[in-house]
Design a protein around this motif. Structure first.
Motif, PDB file in Angstrom:
ATOM      1  N   THR A 126       6.125 -14.678  51.128  1.00 33.44           N
ATOM      2  CA  THR A 126       5.117 -14.338  51.893  1.00 33.44           C
ATOM      3  C   THR A 126       4.686 -13.119  50.984  1.00 33.44           C
ATOM      4  N   ILE A 127       3.393 -13.027  50.800  1.00 34.06           N
ATOM      5  CA  ILE A 127       2.570 -11.791  50.254  1.00 34.06           C
ATOM      6  C   ILE A 127       1.853 -10.927  51.142  1.00 34.06           C
ATOM      7  N   GLY A 128       2.293  -9.600  51.455  1.00 42.28           N
ATOM      8  CA  GLY A 128       1.508  -8.751  52.302  1.00 42.28           C
ATOM      9  C   GLY A 128       0.666  -7.926  51.401  1.00 42.28           C
ATOM     10  N   ASP A 129       0.445  -6.797  52.207  1.00 45.83           N
ATOM     11  CA  ASP A 129      -0.559  -5.788  51.573  1.00 45.83           C
ATOM     12  C   ASP A 129       0.296  -5.039  50.280  1.00 45.83           C
ATOM     13  N   SER A 130       1.565  -4.643  50.696  1.00 42.58           N
ATOM     14  CA  SER A 130       2.316  -3.984  49.501  1.00 42.58           C
ATOM     15  C   SER A 130       3.683  -4.770  49.056  1.00 42.58           C
ATOM     16  N   THR A 131       3.908  -5.794  49.780  1.00 45.90           N
ATOM     17  CA  THR A 131       5.421  -6.595  49.645  1.00 45.90           C
ATOM     18  C   THR A 131       5.140  -8.057  49.342  1.00 45.90           C
ATOM     19  N   VAL A 132       6.134  -8.523  48.636  1.00 50.13           N
ATOM     20  CA  VAL A 132       6.148  -9.892  48.509  1.00 50.13           C
ATOM     21  C   VAL A 132       7.765 -10.425  48.998  1.00 50.13           C
ATOM     22  N   THR A 133       7.927 -10.865  49.911  1.00 52.27           N
ATOM     23  CA  THR A 133       9.397 -11.248  50.592  1.00 52.27           C
ATOM     24  C   THR A 133       9.555 -12.794  50.721  1.00 52.27           C
ATOM     25  N   HIS A 134      10.783 -13.131  50.589  1.00 52.14           N
ATOM     26  CA  HIS A 134      11.360 -14.525  50.811  1.00 52.14           C
ATOM     27  C   HIS A 134      11.232 -15.012  52.155  1.00 52.14           C
ATOM     28  N   THR A 135      10.600 -16.245  52.482  1.00 56.96           N
ATOM     29  CA  THR A 135      10.446 -16.630  53.840  1.00 56.96           C
ATOM     30  C   THR A 135      11.709 -17.157  54.431  1.00 56.96           C
ATOM     31  N   ASP A 136      12.188 -16.544  55.462  1.00 58.76           N
ATOM     32  CA  ASP A 136      13.590 -16.969  56.073  1.00 58.76           C
ATOM     33  C   ASP A 136      13.196 -18.699  56.442  1.00 58.76           C
TER      34      ASP A 136
END
Length: 157
Positions: A126-136
């Motif tokens: 998932t791409i947010g405003d300031s982060t890229v995170t794994h999707t549970d």
């Protein structure tokens, strides 16, 4: 289609400007450790930072590289991290890349099978405003490269 062309332009622009100016590019080695413990590695240029937070399982420590760059016009900040040998033998249970001082305009994550680099499926992160995170529940636990580009906002006078 226009959005994809704009993103491709950002990528080419950042690569061209950061490679042309070694004073605004920094590449450092860091060690990715298994064991399921959450670790964070951070690098930056000027007031801009990239942090990579992860937990991984299996295998032994792996040497990875993180490259951060600032475009010559100070409008884009890039962060790439990757395993120089390509395929990682670790299973990432989580990951998050965070840019400080910018708003993400482009991000992509990759895995490696054999000699081929493959984009992770869009639902895996998932791409947010300031982060890229794994999707549970959707992330395949395979990561070999992550690229993030942020646009720097300037205050108007």
């Amino acid at each position: 289609m226009a959005f994809l062309l704009e993103i491709e332009w950002y990528v080419l622009y950042v690569l061209a400007t950061t490679e042309a100016s070694s004073a605004k590019t920094k590449t450092v080695e860091f060690n990715v450790k298994p064991g399921g413990v959450v670790h964070t590695f951070t690098e930056g240029i000027d007031k801009y930072e990239c942090s990579f937070t992860y937990a991984a399982q299996g295998g032994t420590n792996e040497d990875w590289l993180m490259s951060v760059g600032l475009s010559d016009d100070d409008m884009l900040f890039s962060c790439s991290l990757w395993r120089p040998q390509g395929k990682s033998y670790l299973f990432f249970t989580q990951f998050k890349a965070e840019l400080k001082g910018t708003k993400i305009k482009y991000a992509n994550a990759y895995s490696q099978t054999g000699h081929s680099e493959m984009l992770l499926k869009p639902e895996e992160f998932t791409i947010g405003d300031s982060t890229v995170t794994h999707t549970d529940g959707k992330f395949s636990a395979q990561l070999s490269k992550l690229t993030v580009i942020g646009q720097i906002g300037h205050d108007e006078l």
